[in-house]
Scaffold this motif. Structure first.
Motif, PDB file in Angstrom:
ATOM      1  N   LEU A 134      51.983  51.861  72.961  1.00 39.17           N
ATOM      2  CA  LEU A 134      51.750  50.451  73.380  1.00 39.17           C
ATOM      3  C   LEU A 134      52.270  50.265  74.611  1.00 39.17           C
ATOM      4  N   SER A 135      51.431  49.243  75.611  1.00 36.78           N
ATOM      5  CA  SER A 135      52.018  49.056  76.958  1.00 36.78           C
ATOM      6  C   SER A 135      52.154  47.480  77.157  1.00 36.78           C
ATOM      7  N   VAL A 136      52.732  47.218  78.063  1.00 36.81           N
ATOM      8  CA  VAL A 136      52.894  45.890  78.572  1.00 36.81           C
ATOM      9  C   VAL A 136      52.588  45.599  79.961  1.00 36.81           C
ATOM     10  N   LEU A 137      52.191  44.676  80.291  1.00 38.90           N
ATOM     11  CA  LEU A 137      51.945  44.212  81.664  1.00 38.90           C
ATOM     12  C   LEU A 137      53.024  43.422  82.191  1.00 38.90           C
ATOM     13  N   GLU A 138      53.434  43.613  83.400  1.00 34.54           N
ATOM     14  CA  GLU A 138      54.703  42.599  83.905  1.00 34.54           C
ATOM     15  C   GLU A 138      53.966  41.737  84.741  1.00 34.54           C
ATOM     16  N   LEU A 139      54.127  40.289  84.309  1.00 34.81           N
ATOM     17  CA  LEU A 139      53.527  39.163  85.136  1.00 34.81           C
ATOM     18  C   LEU A 139      54.386  38.179  85.290  1.00 34.81           C
ATOM     19  N   ARG A 140      54.724  37.941  86.450  1.00 31.94           N
ATOM     20  CA  ARG A 140      55.571  36.703  87.105  1.00 31.94           C
ATOM     21  C   ARG A 140      56.753  36.849  86.332  1.00 31.94           C
ATOM     22  N   GLY A 141      57.467  37.799  86.195  1.00 32.83           N
ATOM     23  CA  GLY A 141      58.887  37.919  85.301  1.00 32.83           C
ATOM     24  C   GLY A 141      58.661  37.951  84.047  1.00 32.83           C
ATOM     25  N   GLY A 142      57.590  38.019  83.605  1.00 32.45           N
ATOM     26  CA  GLY A 142      57.473  38.115  81.920  1.00 32.45           C
ATOM     27  C   GLY A 142      56.619  39.150  81.607  1.00 32.45           C
ATOM     28  N   PHE A 143      56.563  39.732  80.347  1.00 38.11           N
ATOM     29  CA  PHE A 143      55.664  40.694  79.871  1.00 38.11           C
ATOM     30  C   PHE A 143      54.840  40.135  78.715  1.00 38.11           C
ATOM     31  N   LEU A 144      53.411  41.096  79.128  1.00 33.59           N
ATOM     32  CA  LEU A 144      52.643  40.552  78.085  1.00 33.59           C
ATOM     33  C   LEU A 144      51.835  41.868  77.391  1.00 33.59           C
ATOM     34  N   PRO A 145      51.517  41.786  76.222  1.00 29.41           N
ATOM     35  CA  PRO A 145      51.044  42.879  75.496  1.00 29.41           C
ATOM     36  C   PRO A 145      49.731  43.260  76.368  1.00 29.41           C
ATOM     37  N   LEU A 146      49.629  44.572  76.413  1.00 33.91           N
ATOM     38  CA  LEU A 146      48.553  44.843  77.464  1.00 33.91           C
ATOM     39  C   LEU A 146      47.475  45.927  76.564  1.00 33.91           C
ATOM     40  N   PHE A 147      46.230  45.583  76.555  1.00 36.15           N
ATOM     41  CA  PHE A 147      44.992  46.355  76.042  1.00 36.15           C
ATOM     42  C   PHE A 147      44.092  46.689  76.641  1.00 36.15           C
ATOM     43  N   ASP A 148      43.360  47.937  76.369  1.00 39.19           N
ATOM     44  CA  ASP A 148      42.095  48.185  77.037  1.00 39.19           C
ATOM     45  C   ASP A 148      41.008  47.911  76.217  1.00 39.19           C
ATOM     46  N   LEU A 149      40.211  47.021  76.745  1.00 38.00           N
ATOM     47  CA  LEU A 149      39.217  46.531  75.814  1.00 38.00           C
ATOM     48  C   LEU A 149      38.266  47.800  75.235  1.00 38.00           C
ATOM     49  N   GLY A 150      37.976  48.668  76.154  1.00 36.66           N
ATOM     50  CA  GLY A 150      37.202  49.805  75.540  1.00 36.66           C
ATOM     51  C   GLY A 150      37.972  50.705  74.673  1.00 36.66           C
ATOM     52  N   VAL A 151      39.103  50.785  74.505  1.00 39.80           N
ATOM     53  CA  VAL A 151      39.955  51.449  73.556  1.00 39.80           C
ATOM     54  C   VAL A 151      39.742  50.800  72.381  1.00 39.80           C
ATOM     55  N   GLU A 152      40.189  49.478  72.450  1.00 35.31           N
ATOM     56  CA  GLU A 152      40.386  48.586  71.123  1.00 35.31           C
ATOM     57  C   GLU A 152      38.871  48.403  70.558  1.00 35.31           C
ATOM     58  N   LEU A 153      37.654  48.755  71.074  1.00 34.16           N
ATOM     59  CA  LEU A 153      36.500  48.730  70.448  1.00 34.16           C
ATOM     60  C   LEU A 153      36.080  50.065  70.080  1.00 34.16           C
ATOM     61  N   GLY A 154      36.842  50.970  70.484  1.00 39.83           N
ATOM     62  CA  GLY A 154      36.499  52.427  69.901  1.00 39.83           C
ATOM     63  C   GLY A 154      35.611  52.930  70.929  1.00 39.83           C
ATOM     64  N   PHE A 155      35.345  52.478  72.053  1.00 42.18           N
ATOM     65  CA  PHE A 155      34.331  52.995  72.973  1.00 42.18           C
ATOM     66  C   PHE A 155      34.874  54.434  73.836  1.00 42.18           C
ATOM     67  N   ARG A 156      36.284  54.309  74.182  1.00 46.88           N
ATOM     68  CA  ARG A 156      36.689  55.437  74.843  1.00 46.88           C
ATOM     69  C   ARG A 156      38.085  55.759  74.231  1.00 46.88           C
ATOM     70  N   ALA A 157      38.452  56.840  74.646  1.00 45.90           N
ATOM     71  CA  ALA A 157      40.074  57.138  74.373  1.00 45.90           C
ATOM     72  C   ALA A 157      40.921  56.759  75.329  1.00 45.90           C
ATOM     73  N   PRO A 158      42.057  56.424  75.278  1.00 38.72           N
ATOM     74  CA  PRO A 158      42.890  55.797  76.301  1.00 38.72           C
ATOM     75  C   PRO A 158      43.070  56.682  77.540  1.00 38.72           C
TER      76      PRO A 158
END
Lengths: 164, 674, 124
Positions: B567-591
């Motif tokens: 799993l990854s997170v994105l740092e944004l303005r001092g906070g962290f958000l869970p980060l996803f790749d739409l292509g990966v989540e939909l099974g269209f590509r590998a990470p």
């Protein structure tokens, strides 16, 4: 845009309860199969389907059928054969089961055959399990053996949650 | 002209019945037994009366019969309001429920219910009414003097003498017309008798009838046909019908009393409030659907036009652009209006549920009240219809398993009466429905035991509370130890979830042991159009609802932090958000690594949590027409529907909340990212 | 010339059925949902006959008929009441209010048409 290659006239001679059946025959690789014409709505030229996420291998995706989103399956993969995969040389046979329409990707469509009901024989016991399930009957036409497919076994049960 | 106008009117009758039953329910609910409102009672009476009238027209005898008896009870209350008690009011509610059942059985041609009869009998007894004698619908009058002695020769012609009296004329009856009618029967020798004028003009009262007539009719005419002509004037005239070979002098056998106006004649009605009925037009649903499809196409075309115009590089202030902007606004308005045509308040659905709760309270012996909020919330008709079954299941579950018996509740320090709250509201472009009970909550230990014993989860996999609660949605899950009278064999919540998904919606469950359980259903408001962001990911074109997107930004590889388990997170303005790749989540590509850019979309979910979603490029922002997928499929994870783009390709519409639904990150993983 | 009839009934179903039955006969049918709106219509309309229900909101059948009869031009217009009641006292009340005749619901279409024709004097 893909125009319809040919629509199947729905006023076709009713086959239910009569002595003959009309069958649409088509090719998957070297083999010939057929379907009861009563379930066929139209034949449509190939267009690139939009894939569905995490879907089964035989599910190619969906295409636009005159404003309706139509799911299409690679019939060869479904039958356990090497896939058609699909390009401009191939066609979709649009079939209707109940009120659900599906497109079947095949290599090409051959002919419409008129076969006496009496001449359809049940499929023999074969080693290939897929054929066992999907072939409803056999017809012999001009010395060729043509497998008639059982749509009920091929298409997904509309009530299940996922297309497995 | 429609093919079967009678069938259409019949359908209209049942639609009318629905409205009348709703009025009936509301009026009984609003009745104050301490100070009953005469208007309300009249409204209640008229509602039942109207149902009876229409039912009679279509020959629904059982319904007519029940409505007639119900009407009789209401008639008694109409005459004397003081008779009504609270228990009677509740019985009236039950009688209305039974009436509704009769309507349904008439509509579906099923066997009618029997429970209502005892309620009506009880009401009749309490009102001191005698049980109905079998009503004769016959209004044949006592013939006036019929001289039997002249019955002899069957071939003797009829002799009719007719003398108008009293108010015959002032009621709009016209002897001339009666004579005309008799003439079509073959009357001959019509002569006018003027004896009434013999007293001379001095005493002549022009307002009183003075003329009479005598005529003959052929022997073969049936007497009933003759009487039918005089049907309306019976009592307003002296009528003699006899078989005489010769005309008789005017017989003095008339003994009918002219019926006097009854003493308690209707006083002038007091001015009443004009009932605020909204004018309604009934439209064929097919036409509405066709219109909606056309509007959908209009939206697509307008969007494509806008695109072409923009691509052609036309100056922003030019007449073409201003015209196009006006056109866009107009299209939106048309579209909004059309979508609201099919929208209806959820009230009828809520009424059905409140009846369910009433009956369930009786059959389970528990005390339960249903509070409804937001009954005026409007939503597409189809959605309302398809919500009935899932809601019914959920309420039955709440009643069976949620709300405790009164003794248990008291012991737990709660009110003996359990409360179920059903709430509907619009929120962020969707319809939210919340079903809450203040019962015992989910017994998580029991759920875990059953899930493990049924092999639904591995025995040692850790589950947080929310995950355990959501196990209830798995197929075949039922904690019912016995078959309850309500839920039967415990139809599982998996069926409920399937139905909600079929509408393009979501359902989730939350529970606090000892305090209660909440079901939250989220549904699209209409099944028609969507403002979307068209994006490309892994060579696929997809649509993301604009309402889910908070921000877009270029992806800075430096802001990406990997945390455990891929799993990854994105740092944004001092906070962290869970980060996803739409292509990966939909099974269209590998990470893949995202070193060379990409776009990140900041998305908001329905529970207000946020995520960051990586796509390759943004194509444009557009309105798209929603095409359902569910008919053919069932639920596809992460996808809510599809649309057809300007180039004819199908593009899937992403549902970010569904796509990324997963348990929140455990706190320990978050610490590593720092 | 076609007959012009005004029908007053608060039940949409009954109105629809009347429309179906009478327009087939070539009758020009005007309709109102209650007595008050019927009285408004009568300001501009002079029908050959009026059909009215008894149980209606705002102004019931009796009140409506009495109001109609108070107007000079409608003193003798034929008025038929449409009712589910076969009860004689209701008929008496209708008559006292000024009704010409009555039709019992469910109405038999030929009977209704015959009654209408008779009270307007258009028998064949």
């Amino acid at each position: 845009m893909n125009d319809i290659v040919s629509p199947i006239p729905q006023t076709a001679h009713p086959t239910h309860g009569t002595e003959t059946m009309e069958l649409l025959s088509f090719r998957l690789g070297a083999d010939e199969y057929c379907l009861d014409i009563m379930s066929v709505r139209e034949i449509r030229g190939w267009s690139r389907p939009t894939p569905l996420p995490h879907s089964a291998p035989h599910l190619c995706g969906v295409i636009n059928l005159r404003g309706t989103v139509l799911p299409v399956i690679d019939l060869a993969i479904r039958l356990g054969l090497p896939g058609v995969m699909g390009d401009l040389r191939n066609v979709f046979i649009v079939v209707c089961l109940g009120d659900v329409q599906t497109g079947l990707l095949v290599h090409s469509v051959s002919d419409i055959l008129t076969v006496p009901r009496a001449e359809l024989t049940p499929p023999p016991e074969v080693a290939n399990y897929a054929e066992q399930k999907f072939v409803g009957a056999l017809a012999v036409v001009d010395g060729r053996m043509i497998r008639m497919l059982n749509l009920l076994a091929i298409l997904p049960d509309p009530t299940t949650e996922a297309l497995a | 002209m429609p093919n079967n106008p009678l069938a259409e009117i019949r359908a209209g009758f049942f639609a009318e019945c629905e409205e009348l039953l709703e009025t009936l329910h509301d009026s009984i609910a609003a009745l104050n037994v301490e100070a009953p409102d005469a208007d309300l009672i009249n409204t209640i009476f008229r509602a039942v009366h109207s149902i009876k009238g229409g039912a009679a027209a279509f020959g629904y005898e059982r319904l007519v019969d029940f409505a007639h008896r119900y009407e009789g009870v209401l008639g008694g209350l109409r005459t004397d309001h003081s008779l009504i008690t609270e228990s009677m009011r509740l019985m009236l509610m039950q009688a209305s429920d039974a009436l509704e059942d009769h309507v349904e059985s008439a509509r579906g041609a099923t066997s009618p219910p029997t429970e209502g009869d005892s309620i009506l009998a009880e009401l009749q007894m309490q009102l001191g009414q005698v049980r109905d004698q079998h009503d004769q619908d016959d209004f044949f009058y006592q013939p006036v003097a019929l001289d039997l002695s002249t019955l002899g020769v069957e071939t003797a012609a009829w002799q009719v003498v007719f003398a108008p009296q009293g108010s015959l004329y002032s009621n709009g009856n016209e002897p001339l017309f009666l004579l005309r009618a008799l003439r079509t029967l073959g009357a001959t020798d019509i002569c006018c008798l003027t004896e009434g004028l013999d007293s001379g003009l001095a005493e002549f009262d022009p307002m009183q009838p003075a003329l009479s007539w005598r005529l003959s009719l052929p022997a073969e005419i049936v007497e009933a046909d003759i009487r039918e002509v005089f049907e309306f004037v019976d009592g307003l005239c002296v009528l003699t019908i006899s078989r005489q070979p010769r005309p008789d002098p005017w017989i003095e056998s008339a003994t009918i009393e002219v019926i006097q106006p009854s003493p308690e004649a209707n006083p002038a009605p007091s001015p009443r409030q004009k009932t605020d009925t909204i004018p309604i037009v009934r439209v064929d649903l097919e036409r509405v659907d066709r219109l909606m499809n056309l509007v959908g196409e209009l939206v697509i075309n307008q969007a494509m036009l806008a695109q072409s115009v923009a691509d052609a590089g036309i100056a922003p202030n030019s007449p073409v652009m201003t015209g196009l902007e006006a056109f866009t606004k107009l299209t939106r308005e048309v579209q909004d209006s059309v979508m609201m045509i099919r929208a209806q308040p959820v009230k009828p659905l809520f009424l059905r549920m409140s009846r369910l709760v009433r009956e369930a309270a009786i059959s389970t012996g528990k005390q339960i009240q249903l509070i409804t909020i937001g009954e005026a919330t409007e939503v597409d008709k189809t959605v309302i219809e398809r919500l009935t079954d899932p809601l019914t299941h959920m309420i039955r579950n709440a009643i069976d398993h949620g709300i405790e018996p009164p003794a248990m509740r008291l012991a737990a320090g709660k009110h003996a009466c359990g409360t179920i709250t059903l709430k509907a509201q619009h929120r962020s472009g969707r319809l939210m429905i919340e079903l809450r009970d203040d019962g015992a909550g989910i017994d998580r230990a029991k759920v875990m035991r059953i899930a493990i014993s049924r092999g639904l989860i591995a025995g040692d996999s850790p589950q947080n509370e929310n995950e355990i609660d959501n196990l209830l949605f798995m197929p075949g899950f039922s904690t019912a130890n016995s078959i309850s009278p309500l839920s039967g064999r415990g139809v599982g919540l998996d069926v409920v979830r399937l139905a909600i998904h079929g509408l393009g919606g979501r359902v989730s469950i939350q529970s606090q042991p000892g305090e209660g359980t909440v079901f939250t259903i989220s549904l699209p408001l209409t099944l028609a159009v969507l403002d979307g962001m068209i994006v490309r990911v892994a060579d696929q074109t997809l649509v993301i609802p604009l309402s889910s997107i908070l921000e877009t930004a270029a992806l800075e590889p430096n802001d990406v932090r990997a945390i455990g388990s891929g799993l990854s997170v994105l740092e944004l303005r001092g906070g962290f958000l869970p980060l996803f790749d739409l292509g990966v989540e939909l099974g269209f590509r590998a990470p893949i690594r995202h070193d060379d850019g990409g776009i990140v979309l900041l998305t908001r979910h329905e529970d207000e949590s946020r995520s960051a979603l990586i796509v390759d490029t943004i194509v444009e922002q557009r309105q798209v027409v929603i095409k359902g997928l569910h008919r053919n499929y069932g639920h596809i994870h992460g996808i809510s529907a599809a649309t057809i783009l300007g180039n004819g390709q199908v593009a899937l519409i992403v549902d970010p909340t569904d796509l990324l639904s997963r348990p929140p990150l455990p706190p320990s993983d978050m610490a590593i990212a720092g | 010339m076609a007959l012009t009839i005004l029908a007053v009934d608060d039940s949409r179903t009954i109105r629809d059925l009347l429309k179906l039955a009478l327009t087939r006969e070539g009758i020009v049918l005007h309709m109102a949902e209650d007595g008050a709106s019927a009285l408004s219509l009568l300001q501009d309309l002079t029908p050959d006959a009026i059909i009215s229900d008894i149980n209606m909101p705002n102004l019931d059948g009796f009140g409506f008929i009495e109001a109609v009869r108070r107007q000079e031009k409608f003193r003798t217009v034929p008025i038929l009441v449409l009712t589910t009641e076969a009860a004689p006292e209701l008929r008496a009340r209708a008559r006292a209010a000024g009704a010409t005749g009555w039709i019992v619901k469910p109405f038999d279409t030929p009977k209704l048409v015959r009654a209408l024709h008779m009270v307007v004097g258009r028998v064949d």
